[in-house]
Design an enzyme around this catalytic site. Structure first.
Site, PDB file in Angstrom:
ATOM      1  N   SER A 179       0.839  -1.194   0.000  1.00 44.34           N
ATOM      2  CA  SER A 179       0.000   0.000   0.000  1.00 44.34           C
ATOM      3  C   SER A 179       0.870   1.238   0.000  1.00 44.34           C
ATOM      4  CB  SER A 179      -0.897   0.006   1.232  1.00 44.34           C
ATOM      5  OG  SER A 179      -0.081   0.216   2.364  1.00 44.34           O
ATOM      6  N   LYS A 180       0.252   2.302  -0.477  1.00 37.58           N
ATOM      7  CA  LYS A 180       0.974   3.561  -0.633  1.00 37.58           C
ATOM      8  C   LYS A 180       1.576   4.046   0.684  1.00 37.58           C
ATOM      9  CE  LYS A 180      -2.353   4.774  -3.864  1.00 37.58           C
ATOM     10  NZ  LYS A 180      -3.688   5.086  -3.763  1.00 37.58           N
ATOM     11  N   ARG A 181       0.914   3.695   1.772  1.00 37.78           N
ATOM     12  CA  ARG A 181       1.359   4.201   3.057  1.00 37.78           C
ATOM     13  C   ARG A 181       2.738   3.661   3.441  1.00 37.78           C
ATOM     14  NH1 ARG A 181      -0.919   2.645   7.519  1.00 37.78           N
ATOM     15  NH2 ARG A 181      -2.257   1.249   6.333  1.00 37.78           N
ATOM     16  N   LYS A 182       2.989   2.411   3.080  1.00 36.96           N
ATOM     17  CA  LYS A 182       4.219   1.762   3.537  1.00 36.96           C
ATOM     18  C   LYS A 182       5.324   1.742   2.489  1.00 36.96           C
ATOM     19  CE  LYS A 182       2.069  -0.585   7.211  1.00 36.96           C
ATOM     20  NZ  LYS A 182       0.919  -1.416   7.102  1.00 36.96           N
ATOM     21  N   ASN A 183       4.969   1.716   1.238  1.00 35.90           N
ATOM     22  CA  ASN A 183       5.922   1.583   0.146  1.00 35.90           C
ATOM     23  C   ASN A 183       5.391   2.413  -0.999  1.00 35.90           C
ATOM     24  OD1 ASN A 183       8.145  -0.286   0.336  1.00 35.90           O
ATOM     25  ND2 ASN A 183       6.667  -1.940   0.567  1.00 35.90           N
TER      26      ASN A 183
END
Ligand code: GLU
Length: 463
Positions: free
Chosen positions: A254-258
């Site tokens: 997901s965008k939040r982590k990677n």
């Protein structure tokens, strides 16, 4: 043997090529090319509400940047053009009508209110959300009359109530679904656009796709596709569902982590070869156990059935490590050009060439060149921490007197430190901060040799 033809079928609903799609593309490409076949891009743009302007172009651009060339696609055409579903609409309707004629599909006139109420009731009763088949019972002539009278309709797949639908997955083996649990899926919407299910089957058939290799999130859709193939009397392609990439904590990428877009990695100075190598290692390993290999080497030994079903982890740190390895592998002449172009020719190439040998052990991405070597091109605008005056003064004096080579400077600094009773390492550190603005960086004296005496002395005297 039928020619091998593989494809990716992205929907242009994202900002760029998703890393997961890049992974799917790599595997499709390798399978096609290993068998001297074709790799195709087809754009599935039937969900008009989710389209993002420019998405298709960026997907194609990122695939090209990665070095995964396609043989047919929306930009270059091919024998089965057009390669955008929105340009193939007439065909889907024709096929859907054929299904109605044979009793494998039916017209449905249910209002969204009715469908909504039905869904709610099913939810309350903890039943799976499924169409209840009301319109299946409308006689064909009556349905035709209602359509002629201008009533809005969709077309639904007529899934048998009994029996099972099974398909073979090259990676996962046989997978079966009970027909009574398969929804009478809408195949053609009221706006005349096909849903994904009809579009994907018709196009894979029309485009003579031999292998459907895609993410595991499509497994539950596959029985609907198998039924369609059976209803049309078409040969079913080979199926292989790849595991979805995960963050190191096993959550879905997901965008939040990677960062999830290929363009992001490009911007951050990752090399395409490192990206492809790393993606190849998701759920697969080279039979010889080696970690660094090219797509060509992968192709020689790749076997789709050896893909693992365990969730592959996309770990940015591991990718950075691999990128560093690739940076060290590329020859100096190519390396300096990559840096030169990456920074849009902002830094003189001769200077890049001079400083690169001091950085290669430390750099993991092209973008890091700036944070590590920016001081060669520009005086620091700020210092990481305040400077300590005493050791710095010792350094300034020593360097002012010194000849400008590594050994002479080192000796001058050590002698002066002894004489003034300060620690030589403190002097080195203060000089580093005064010259680069930072407490860590490339080897100091080698950097000073490149910067030159005049520039160095001006910098440290003017802090
Ligand atoms: N349009 C689907 C997607 O966005 C394609 C799935 C498939 O490959 O069948 O990924």
């Amino acid at each position: 043997m039928t020619p091998v033809r593989t494809r990716i079928a992205p929907s242009p609903t994202g900002l760029d090529l998703h890393i997961g799609n890049a992974y799917t593309a790599l595997i499709n490409y390798v399978v096609a090319k290993k068998h001297k076949g074709q790799f195709i891009i087809r754009i599935e743009d039937t969900d008009r509400t989710r389209l993002i302007e420019g998405s298709e172009q960026r997907i194609v651009e990122s695939l090209t940047w990665l070095g995964i060339p396609h043989d047919e696609g929306p930009d270059i055409g091919g024998p089965y053009a057009p390669y955008r579903q929105s340009e193939r609409l007439g065909m889907y309707k024709k096929y859907a009508e054929k299904l109605v004629e044979n009793g494998h599909a039916y017209y449905c006139f249910c209002s969204s209110d009715r469908l909504e109420a039905m869904r709610k009731k099913q939810e309350e009763g903890h039943q799976p959300p499924m169409y209840d088949g009301l319109c299946k019972r409308i006689p064909h002539e009556e349905a035709i009359k209602r359509i002629r009278a201008g009533e809005k309709y969709v077309m639904r797949l007529n899934v048998p109530d009994t029996g099972t639908t099974t398909f073979h997955d090259l990676i996962r083996g046989d997978i079966s679904f009970e027909n009574k649990l398969i929804d009478d899926q809408v195949i053609l919407k009221s706006d005349g656009y096909p849903t994904y299910h009809l579009g994907v089957v018709v196009d894979d058939h029309e485009m003579k796709i031999s292998h459907v290799i895609r993410g595991e999130e499509w497994i539950s859709s596959t029985p609907k596709h198998i039924l369609l193939y059976q209803f049309f009397g078409w040969d079913v392609p080979v199926y292989a569902h790849l595991s979805v990439l995960r963050n190191p904590d096993k959550s879905k990428l997901s965008k939040r982590k990677n960062p999830v877009w290929v363009g992001e990695y490009r911007k951050r100075g990752f090399l395409k070869d490192a990206m492809l190598n790393y993606l190849a290692l998701m759920a697969w390993s080279h039979p010889s156990g080696k970690e660094l290999f090219s797509v060509k080497e992968m192709m020689e030994v790749f076997d789709l059935s050896q893909i693992q079903t365990t969730a592959p982890v996309f770990d940015q740190e591991k990718l950075r490590w691999m990128n560093g390895e690739y940076l060290r592998k590329i020859q100096n002449s190519e390396f300096r050009i990559q840096i030169y172009e990456f920074f849009k020719r902002k830094y003189p190439i001769e200077m890049i060439e001079k400083v690169l040998p001091l950085l290669t052990e430390r750099m993991k991405t092209l973008a890091e060149f700036e944070s590590l070597a920016g001081f060669f091109f520009e005086r620091p605008k700020e210092y990481e921490r305040p400077l300590k005056v005493t050791p710095l003064k010792v350094g300034i004096e020593a360097l002012t007197e010194s000849e400008w080579n590594h050994d002479a400077m080192e000796k001058a600094i050590r002698d002066a430190s002894d004489k003034e009773g300060v620690q030589a390492k403190d002097v080195f550190m203060e000089l580093r901060v005064a010259i680069t603005g930072k407490t860590v960086g490339p080897p100091l004296l080698e950097s000073l040799e490149i910067l030159g005496k005049t520039e160095t002395l001006e910098r440290i005297s003017n802090w």
